[in-house]
Design an enzyme around this catalytic site. Structure first.
Site: not given
Ligand code: NAP
Length: 272
Positions: A22, A69, A105
């Site tokens: 960022s 958040k 987002d």
């Molecule tokens: P988060 O709130 O921690 O959620 C993580 C998600 O991934 C949950 O659904 C979790 O499932 C699942 N997960 C984690 N490890 C897993 C595994 N080994 N097997 C299956 N499912 C698994 O994270 P978030 O903020 O939503 O972010 C998720 C991803 O999106 C990250 O990689 C982040 O960098 C990316 N992201 C990208 C952007 C962009 O602008 N491109 C914006 C935001 C986030 P459970 O509920 O079962 O734990």
């Protein structure tokens, strides 16, 4: 850049202070726009204190990252309706001492889909994951009239999300039985360093399906590689990240920033 007594301050608050692109993206935009402002990363544990600091120091904008958040919402004067519906704020703007929360987002997701001509209305959209980012995606899918199906490793979380936004739900294993028009991965599976992992198997990917992986490190995840092999149309997470950041700049500066400059800064700092 030249720091003057009038130089403004913006930043990202997160914990722990891991690698974040960022500052590179925002500072590159400020420089090109001629904005007298700097953007820094702050490792913040106490979000309440950080919001008090924002008011007293006149910090113009904060990007809010993991794990703040949801908690940050308690300390704001106003919350934008979309952020309220999503239940998470990733942007705080200081408008003459009033702290206003937004979720950009949604802008990132919406633009990533529309610029690729992805039809959502009436289409079956499989959302993988039920974490923070999934909430913004579910909001956009419903707003655009899509048929939402949420699959998650922990099915109870998929159920809660689907019930809140309207949709069906299940565990990740069910993906192979669903003929989706669009698949959006919002799990962190496939993210660096575990780049060999993928949330769903090849048998879930059909020619013509749009596969959007919001993971941006690496830009080409195993899911996207396998989707390409299966004849799917693929979208990576870079533009979502850039657009959500660009909207943050626009919200406080009142002018659209040069997204190409922000993309260049992302790619320069990108290590995937
Ligand atoms: P988060 O709130 O921690 O959620 C993580 C998600 O991934 C949950 O659904 C979790 O499932 C699942 N997960 C984690 N490890 C897993 C595994 N080994 N097997 C299956 N499912 C698994 O994270 P978030 O903020 O939503 O972010 C998720 C991803 O999106 C990250 O990689 C982040 O960098 C990316 N992201 C990208 C952007 C962009 O602008 N491109 C914006 C935001 C986030 P459970 O509920 O079962 O734990």
């Amino acid at each position: 850049m030249r720091i003057t007594p009038r130089t403004g301050l913006c930043g990202v608050i997160l914990h722990p202070a891991g690698h974040t692109l960022s500052p590179a993206m925002h500072n590159a935009a400020y420089e090109r726009m001629g904005l007298d402002c700097v953007y820094l990363a702050f490792d913040v544990i106490d979000i309440k204190d950080a919001m008090a600091g924002m008011r007293s120091l006149g910090i113009r904008q904060f990007s809010v990252s993991v794990p703040h958040k949801v908690e940050v919402m308690k300390y704001l004067d106003e919350i934008d309706p979309a952020a309220k519906a999503i239940g998470a704020v990733n942007t705080v703007i200081n408008k003459d001492g009033r702290l206003i929360g937004y979720n950009t987002d949604v802008d990132g997701v919406r633009l990533s889909l529309t610029e690729n001509g992805v039809e959502i209305k009436g289409r079956k959209v499989l959302l993988l994951g039920a974490g923070g980012a999934a909430r913004a995606i579910a909001f956009v899918i419903k707003e655009m009239g899509g048929e939402l199906i949420v699959l998650n490793r922990t099915p109870s979380k998929a159920k809660a999300l689907a019930e809140e936004f309207g949709g069906r739900w299940g565990g990740l294993r069910e993906a192979s039985r669903i003929e989706a028009d669009v698949v959006v991965n919002s799990t962190s599976v496939g993210m660096h360093p575990k780049v060999d992992e993928t949330p769903i198997g090849k048998d879930s990917l059909r020619p013509g399906t749009v596969v959007f992986d919001i993971v941006y490190n690496p830009l080409k995840t195993r899911l996207l590689m396998e989707a390409e092999e299966a004849g799917c149309k693929t979208i990576n997470g870079m533009n979502m990240l850039v657009y959500q950041g660009a909207r943050q700049v626009e919200l406080w500066a009142g002018v659209k920033p040069p997204v190409e400059v922000m993309k260049e800064a992302f790619l320069k700092g990108y290590t995937g």
